[in-house]
Motif scaffolding. Structure first.
Motif, mmCIF file in Angstrom:
data_model
loop_
_atom_site.group_PDB
_atom_site.id
_atom_site.type_symbol
_atom_site.label_atom_id
_atom_site.label_comp_id
_atom_site.label_asym_id
_atom_site.label_seq_id
_atom_site.Cartn_x
_atom_site.Cartn_y
_atom_site.Cartn_z
ATOM 1 N N GLN A 113 98.856 84.659 -7.694
ATOM 2 C CA GLN A 113 99.655 85.525 -6.833
ATOM 3 C C GLN A 113 98.918 86.811 -6.481
ATOM 4 O OE1 GLN A 113 103.593 86.048 -8.283
ATOM 5 N NE2 GLN A 113 104.286 87.122 -6.464
ATOM 6 N N THR A 114 98.917 87.128 -5.216
ATOM 7 C CA THR A 114 98.303 88.361 -4.740
ATOM 8 C C THR A 114 99.400 89.312 -4.301
ATOM 9 O OG1 THR A 114 96.294 87.239 -4.016
ATOM 10 C CG2 THR A 114 96.775 89.345 -3.005
ATOM 11 N N ALA A 153 95.478 91.392 -7.716
ATOM 12 C CA ALA A 153 96.000 90.264 -8.475
ATOM 13 C C ALA A 153 95.770 90.518 -9.954
ATOM 14 C CB ALA A 153 95.302 88.971 -8.047
#
Ligand SMILES: [Cu+2]
Length: 123
Positions: free
Chosen positions: A48-49, A106
């Motif tokens: 996930q960013t 991230a």
């Protein structure tokens, strides 16, 4: 022998991330930060960013930038100043104190946060 080298690499990676953790002690409103792991959960969290926006307080020789950043809703973070590692060390040279930036970040394998892309914001 392979296992021995792997251990060294892990130890180095932890050492690089430690200053970022240490800096968190100075941040306000960090109560929610510990929940980030639980909220994102498991494998998905690694990829996930998150999107950040803020003003650079300092560019540090340790490879981090201290950013006064706006809230990050996806992580439940309020506005705060924090140290973030910069993945591409070459981009550190182009960053200036006082600059307004947009960035992606991230969670890294060691549990710290690393900027994966950063660029000047249009003001
Ligand atoms: Cu923080």
């Amino acid at each position: 022998m392979k296992r021995f080298y792997l251990t060294i690499i892990l130890a180095c990676s932890a050492a690089v991330t430690l200053p970022a953790y240490a800096a968190m002690g100075n941040m306000q409103g960090m109560a929610n930060m510990g929940n980030a792991n639980n909220m994102a959960g498991g494998q998905a969290a690694k990829a996930q960013t998150f999107i950040g926006h803020g003003r650079i307080n300092s560019v540090n020789p340790t490879g981090t930038v201290n950013v006064a950043m706006g809230p990050v809703k996806a992580l439940g973070w309020p506005s705060m100043s924090m140290n973030l590692l910069v993945q591409d060390k070459a981009t550190l040279n182009s960053l200036k104190t006082g600059e307004i930036v947009n960035f992606d970040f991230a969670k890294d394998a060691a549990g710290g946060y690393v900027i994966t892309r950063i660029s000047p914001a249009e003001q």
